[in-house]
Design an enzyme around this catalytic site. Structure first.
Site, PDB file in Angstrom:
ATOM      1  N   GLU A  27       0.586  -0.957  -0.271  1.00 34.77           N
ATOM      2  CA  GLU A  27       0.286   0.044  -0.097  1.00 34.77           C
ATOM      3  C   GLU A  27       0.759   1.330  -0.005  1.00 34.77           C
ATOM      4  OE1 GLU A  27      -2.551  -1.134   3.166  1.00 34.77           O
ATOM      5  OE2 GLU A  27      -1.004   0.765   4.876  1.00 34.77           O
ATOM      6  N   HIS A  32      10.073  18.132   6.129  1.00 34.21           N
ATOM      7  CA  HIS A  32      10.860  17.527   4.841  1.00 34.21           C
ATOM      8  C   HIS A  32      11.300  16.532   5.107  1.00 34.21           C
ATOM      9  CE1 HIS A  32      10.145  22.280   3.458  1.00 34.21           C
ATOM     10  NE2 HIS A  32      10.182  22.300   4.286  1.00 34.21           N
TER      11      HIS A  32
END
Lengths: 292, 383
Positions: A210, A249
């Site tokens: 997934e 980030h």
């Protein structure tokens, strides 16, 4: 045969007196799993479905030396403790059913398991089943049938879906293993692909992935590099999922461009893995590969 | 759970990490009062739980009190990526010599924490990491040793610092590791960590994400997560969260309920495969009780766009009889009368089907057949 669990697996259920522990102990016993003991702190001396319950793992293994696997149903805040108890008690295989375990606890579990050569399945997994021999998990037994396809999956319920279609296609399963839905789990696709390669009963592998993380991409790389000798088909859930919230980030950097259904599908295709459009297509693909 | 910059900065301060002098304001007047105690120029920063606020105009600079008032008025109430700005952080703008990047997060493959650092931080860090990976130091943390002072100094050295500055930086890096451990965070980040023209290191931005599964150990944050005004979630998502459901609103008209994230995602995929549009993602999780199923149906049915609900349950730890009871309860409780397509197999399947068929609800066995049927109803109504 199959991998990790078989008719010689002797099981201790940790958290046997809770609702889930009790319910699934019964289901596992009915399937023929050899459960030798249960553990729940403060409930020692009682019995659940005829299985003796102990307060600690130490007592349980003293009375049942043959035990070599444990399955954990205890609530998340206590799961770290229960797992370390099982590792210290020298269980070879530990299945952690519990979901919502903090990542910090999982990091500690995996580190100690590695040092002690313990196989951890999960957390947040449906467990593992070698049909006809041993069910160490919470999967509905009737969708499985002894056979030749090994399943490795990141999703619980999707595994049942695909196992069911393999059963209906008369292919059956050698062993089905749920890696677990958490960011940090004991086994990854590559570990299990290696095991299935060595298992003579496994003729083909179904890989159920997934979105998120890069375990599928790494598996693709592995399949390509070792020229994996058995046919592999894959289904990736989440092709149409809207882009999820990213982990800042750093999360994006660690994973690079990996993580979307598309990157996973492309990587697997490049490695020669056939991709199923719908869960039910896995059985069709493998039936064709195994008959030719 | 994401923390606001001001929450993260307060935590940084508690751990001895230098931050610019500043305070939180909820009105332009308050921003002005705060600015009068600081040195100009001043930065006014929107407090929102999404990244990219700078590019969205959520960070402004002011050289005098009237500019502070004006900027704060412009940012407060602003909508950034769907979230309303309720407060601004007012702080002294730093004299920047260089911008560094330092972060600790989770590495799934190595099954531990990983520290990331670069001497060229700032908003383009992702691009830098992709185009010039040699400028990014990746440092996996071995759980056996933890993150020691010598590790921190190794990283500082790798990004080009020596002597006293190396020691100073290392101490900041180590504090960040203490935060990730103490707070059960999955991400702690300073981007940028500014080296000022006067040679100090100061965290100009602060980002912390706490592991939701560890919130039971941090009740003060758990409480904040559910306060609607400061939450990163919509009202519907919050309601779902309180009931232990994972809900994401989408644009279509087919309400989706399933158990297990993978199966629900595959259900969305199947519905779209047959040409339908899902209205939402809703995962009831493992072992859902009748109450949870009822709550799930209430949330999905409250979306006015929904004209059919597709329930896809494969029981393992979830019991089909509980699901069936939940569906019946919900029908009675909310008087829900729109069509439903139900696919129910697995643990206690027979009992579940019996309960539903007694109530006149038909149950399908194949997910693909059910998806196709739900799509047909969504487009043409009941046959």
């Amino acid at each position: 045969m199959g991998i990790i669990v078989n008719r010689n697996t002797k099981v201790i259920v940790q958290g046997i007196t809770g609702t889930q522990g009790r319910f699934h102990t019964k289901a596992m016993l009915e399937y023929g799993t050899k459960i030798v003991a249960g553990v729940t702190p403060g409930k020692g001396g009682t019995k659940i479905h005829g299985i003796p319950v102990y307060d600690t793992m130490a007592e349980a293994i003293e009375k049942h030396e043959e035990a070599n696997a444990s399955i954990i149903f205890v609530p998340a805040p206590f799961a770290l403790d229960a797992t370390l108890e099982a590792i210290e008690s020298k269980m070879e295989t530990i299945v952690i059913i519990t979901e919502h375990i903090p990542i910090k606890d999982s990091i500690q579990i995996m580190h100690l398991a590695k040092e002690n050569n313990t196989t951890i399945i999960g957390p947040n997994t449906p467990g593992i089943i070698t049909p006809g021999e041993c069910k160490l998990g919470i999967m509905p037994a009737h969708v499985f049938q002894q056979g030749m396809v090994g399943i490795i999956s990141r999703s619980g319920t999707l595994t049942y879906e695909i196992a069911n279609s393999l059963t209906q296609a008369q292919l059956g399963q050698s062993t089905c293993l749920g890696l677990g839905g958490d960011p940090i789990v004991g086994l990854n696709f590559i570990d299990v692909l290696e095991m299935f390669e060595k298992d003579p009963h496994t003729k083909a592998v179904a890989l159920i992935g997934e979105i998120g993380g890069n375990l599928e991409e790494l598996a693709a790389k592995y399949i390509q590099e070792v020229n994996y000798p058995k046919p592999v088909a894959a289904f990736i859930a989440g092709r149409t999922a809207p882009p999820g919230k990213r982990m800042g980030h750093a999360g994006a950097i660690v994973m690079g461009k990996a993580g979307t259904a598309q990157t996973k599908i492309e990587a697997l295709k490049a490695a020669g893995v056939e991709i199923a459009e719908k869960p039910g297509d896995i059985a069709k693909i493998l039936a064709q590969k195994l008959r030719t | 759970m994401k923390l606001f910059e001001y929450e993260a900065k307060r935590i940084f301060t508690n751990y001895g990490i230098p931050i610019p002098r500043g305070e939180l304001a909820t009105s332009p007047e308050e921003a002005c009062r705060i600015a009068s105690r600081l040195n100009f120029p001043i930065a006014i920063k929107a407090q929102v739980l999404v990244s990219g606020r700078g590019k969205a105009g959520g960070i402004l600079f002011a050289k005098c009190p009237s500019e502070v008032k004006e900027s704060a008025a412009r940012i407060l109430g602003m909508n950034i990526k769907g979230l309303k700005v309720e407060s601004v952080w007012v702080e002294e703008k730093l004299p920047v010599k260089s911008e560094l990047f330092f972060s600790i997060t989770i590495d799934r493959v190595k099954k531990g924490y990983i520290a990331l650092s670069s001497s060229v931080g700032g908003i383009d860090i992702e691009e830098i990491a992709e185009k010039t990976p040699e400028k990014l130091v990746k440092f996996p943390i071995n759980p056996k040793y933890g993150f020691r002072s010598f590790h921190a100094r190794q990283i500082a050295s790798k990004i080009g610092y020596t002597g006293a500055k190396q020691t100073q930086l290392a101490s900041i890096f180590q504090s960040l590791y203490s935060i990730i451990e103490d707070l059960d965070a999955e991400l702690v980040e300073m981007n940028p960590l500014v080296e000022t023209t006067t040679g100090e290191f100061i965290a100009a931005d602060a980002r912390i994400i706490i592991d939701d599964n560890a919130l039971f150990r941090h009740p003060e944050y758990k409480k904040r997560l559910f306060e609607a005004k400061t939450s990163e979630f919509s009202r519907e998502e919050l309601k779902a969260l309180e009931k232990g459901l994972a809900y994401v609103k989408l644009e279509g008209n087919i309400g989706i309920i399933g158990n297990g994230a993978g199966l629900v995602m595959a259900t969305l995929d199947a519905v779209q495969h047959y040409g339908g549009q899902p209205a939402n993602f809703l995962d009831v999780g493992g072992g859902a009780s009748a109450e949870r199923i009822t709550a799930a149906l209430e949330i999905v049915a409250s979306d006015p766009k929904v004209n059919v609900i597709f329930i896809n349950i494969l029981g393992g730890i979830t019991r089909c009889d509980e699901v069936a009871k939940g569906i019946i309860n919900a029908k009675e409780k909310v008087g829900y009368d729109k069509p439903m397509v139900i696919r129910l197999v697995g643990t206690n399947e027979e009992e579940g089907k019996r309960v539903l068929s007694e109530a006149g609800i038909h149950v399908l066995e194949s997910m693909e057949e059910a998806a196709e049927k739900a799509v047909q109803i969504s487009q043409r109504g009941l046959p």
